[in-house]
Scaffold this motif. Structure first.
Motif, PDB file in Angstrom:
ATOM      1  N   UNK A   1      12.712  36.192   4.519  1.00 26.71           N
ATOM      2  CA  UNK A   1      13.012  35.298   5.637  1.00 26.71           C
ATOM      3  C   UNK A   1      13.478  36.071   6.870  1.00 26.71           C
ATOM      4  N   UNK A   2      12.975  35.677   8.024  1.00 26.50           N
ATOM      5  CA  UNK A   2      13.399  36.221   9.309  1.00 26.50           C
ATOM      6  C   UNK A   2      13.879  35.074  10.197  1.00 26.50           C
ATOM      7  N   UNK A   3      14.647  35.438  11.212  1.00 27.04           N
ATOM      8  CA  UNK A   3      15.183  34.430  12.121  1.00 27.04           C
ATOM      9  C   UNK A   3      15.008  34.896  13.563  1.00 27.04           C
ATOM     10  N   UNK A   4      14.662  33.963  14.461  1.00 25.84           N
ATOM     11  CA  UNK A   4      14.662  34.277  15.887  1.00 25.84           C
ATOM     12  C   UNK A   4      14.613  32.982  16.698  1.00 25.84           C
ATOM     13  N   UNK A   5      14.666  33.134  18.001  1.00 22.77           N
ATOM     14  CA  UNK A   5      14.483  32.025  18.933  1.00 22.77           C
ATOM     15  C   UNK A   5      13.727  32.576  20.134  1.00 22.77           C
ATOM     16  N   UNK A   6      13.098  31.718  20.918  1.00 27.13           N
ATOM     17  CA  UNK A   6      12.318  32.206  22.052  1.00 27.13           C
ATOM     18  C   UNK A   6      12.322  31.181  23.174  1.00 27.13           C
ATOM     19  N   UNK A   7      11.930  31.632  24.345  1.00 21.48           N
ATOM     20  CA  UNK A   7      11.976  30.795  25.541  1.00 21.48           C
ATOM     21  C   UNK A   7      10.629  30.131  25.820  1.00 21.48           C
ATOM     22  N   UNK A   8       9.931  29.747  24.784  1.00 18.93           N
ATOM     23  CA  UNK A   8       8.681  29.007  24.942  1.00 18.93           C
ATOM     24  C   UNK A   8       8.542  28.028  23.790  1.00 18.93           C
ATOM     25  N   UNK A   9       7.778  26.980  24.038  1.00 13.48           N
ATOM     26  CA  UNK A   9       7.451  26.053  22.959  1.00 13.48           C
ATOM     27  C   UNK A   9       6.443  26.714  22.018  1.00 13.48           C
ATOM     28  N   UNK A  10       6.483  26.321  20.757  1.00 13.06           N
ATOM     29  CA  UNK A  10       5.605  26.964  19.776  1.00 13.06           C
ATOM     30  C   UNK A  10       5.134  25.941  18.740  1.00 13.06           C
ATOM     31  N   UNK A  11       3.868  26.101  18.321  1.00 12.34           N
ATOM     32  CA  UNK A  11       3.329  25.343  17.192  1.00 12.34           C
ATOM     33  C   UNK A  11       2.929  26.351  16.120  1.00 12.34           C
ATOM     34  N   UNK A  12       3.401  26.147  14.908  1.00 11.23           N
ATOM     35  CA  UNK A  12       3.042  27.004  13.775  1.00 11.23           C
ATOM     36  C   UNK A  12       2.184  26.162  12.835  1.00 11.23           C
ATOM     37  N   UNK A  13       0.941  26.607  12.589  1.00 14.56           N
ATOM     38  CA  UNK A  13      -0.034  25.797  11.860  1.00 14.56           C
ATOM     39  C   UNK A  13      -0.470  26.551  10.607  1.00 14.56           C
ATOM     40  N   UNK A  14      -0.413  25.888   9.473  1.00 17.21           N
ATOM     41  CA  UNK A  14      -0.868  26.508   8.235  1.00 17.21           C
ATOM     42  C   UNK A  14      -2.377  26.694   8.217  1.00 17.21           C
ATOM     43  N   UNK A  15      -2.823  27.901   7.882  1.00 20.37           N
ATOM     44  CA  UNK A  15      -4.254  28.207   7.787  1.00 20.37           C
ATOM     45  C   UNK A  15      -4.640  28.559   6.350  1.00 20.37           C
ATOM     46  N   UNK A  16      -3.824  29.400   5.711  1.00 17.58           N
ATOM     47  CA  UNK A  16      -4.027  29.752   4.311  1.00 17.58           C
ATOM     48  C   UNK A  16      -2.666  29.901   3.650  1.00 17.58           C
ATOM     49  N   UNK A  17      -2.623  29.683   2.334  1.00 11.89           N
ATOM     50  CA  UNK A  17      -1.374  29.851   1.612  1.00 11.89           C
ATOM     51  C   UNK A  17      -0.319  28.846   2.037  1.00 11.89           C
ATOM     52  N   UNK A  18       0.939  29.220   1.860  1.00  9.37           N
ATOM     53  CA  UNK A  18       2.051  28.326   2.177  1.00  9.37           C
ATOM     54  C   UNK A  18       3.166  29.113   2.852  1.00  9.37           C
ATOM     55  N   UNK A  19       3.973  28.410   3.641  1.00  9.37           N
ATOM     56  CA  UNK A  19       5.079  29.035   4.356  1.00  9.37           C
ATOM     57  C   UNK A  19       6.245  28.057   4.462  1.00  9.37           C
TER      58      UNK A  19
END
Length: 259
Positions: A13-31
């Motif tokens: 596991x990693x952690x961060x934050x950023x100054x932009x909106x983001x979409x994370x979309x599953x393509x393969x496997x699981x997260x």
């Protein structure tokens, strides 16, 4: 401005934050994601929206790949109230949220991921594909907010895993409904709304996808593969591949790509 990339999340596991909106979309496997303390599980039918400045943890299994779309918050569609898309986009990123993709949207994501693989340096193509996915998702979110929804929490990926675990035997819609703890009629109604296709079509598609993968990657006979993937005979598998995927077992065995 929209940009996107196809990447693999780390197992730890990693952690961060950023100054932009983001979409994370599953393509393969699981997260797994956790945004401001709220957890989300990603599979190939889900996307997660992370608003700017939201602190989030993330990790994935060893097979995971995700498509990450970043949107600059100073983009006019997000930052300018006079912009035609302002209300729509502001509603999309007003809070962290999970989007359950239907079959059309999932197909678009898989197509885009394939194009990212094919042309990793074609930035303009990637931006256009990312923007198309963004707007398709925004439409579904805002439409869902303006209309009452009939959906239950059915995950097509969960049903797909059930099918793969029982692939060699006969699977009925009753079996799949039981896995989802719903009546047959309710399951059929909700699954079609969520996935965009009927449970029977989804079952056949899953069988064909697995058969095509085995034909392309193993030395098993067509007869053995037809048995392993639940087809009644070699000819039944051959006819289904020809009808629904426009190919044959022999073509797949020599490396032809499936449409």
């Amino acid at each position: 401005m929209v940009n996107a990339k196809l990447l693999k999340l780390p197992i730890a596991a990693h952690q961060h934050r950023h100054e932009h909106h983001q979409i994370v979309i599953g393509v393969r496997g699981e997260a797994e994601l956790s945004v401001d303390g709220t957890g989300a599980h990603l599979d190939t039918w889900k996307a997660y929206f992370v608003p700017t400045e939201a602190r989030h943890h993330y990790c994935g299994n060893d097979k995971n790949h995700v498509l990450v779309i970043n949107l600059d918050p100073l983009t006019p569609a997000i930052n300018t109230p006079a912009h035609a898309d302002y209300e729509r986009m502001m509603r999309v990123f007003e809070k962290p949220r999970t989007l359950q993709m239907d079959s059309r949207l999932q197909g678009l994501v898989q197509f885009a991921a394939g194009e990212f693989d094919r042309a990793p340096d074609h930035v303009t193509l990637q931006q256009h594909l990312a923007a198309s996915i963004l707007y398709c998702m925004a439409d579904r979110i805002t439409d869902g907010q303006s209309q009452p929804s009939n959906r239950n929490c059915i995950s097509p990926e969960h049903i797909r895993r059930y099918i793969l675990g029982n692939l060699h035997r006969k699977i009925t819609v009753e079996d799949m409904a039981g896995e989802a703890c719903l009546s047959v009629s309710r399951f059929h109604e909700v699954f079609r709304e969520v996935a965009g296709i009927t449970p029977h079509q989804f079952l056949l598609q899953t069988r064909l996808d697995q058969a095509a993968e085995l034909l392309a990657s193993t030395s098993l006979t067509v007869s053995e593969i037809s048995y392993r993937t639940g087809f009644s005979s070699q000819s039944a598998l051959t006819n289904a591949l020809r009808k629904y995927k426009g190919t044959t077992p022999s073509r797949l065995q020599v490396g032809e790509n499936v449409a």
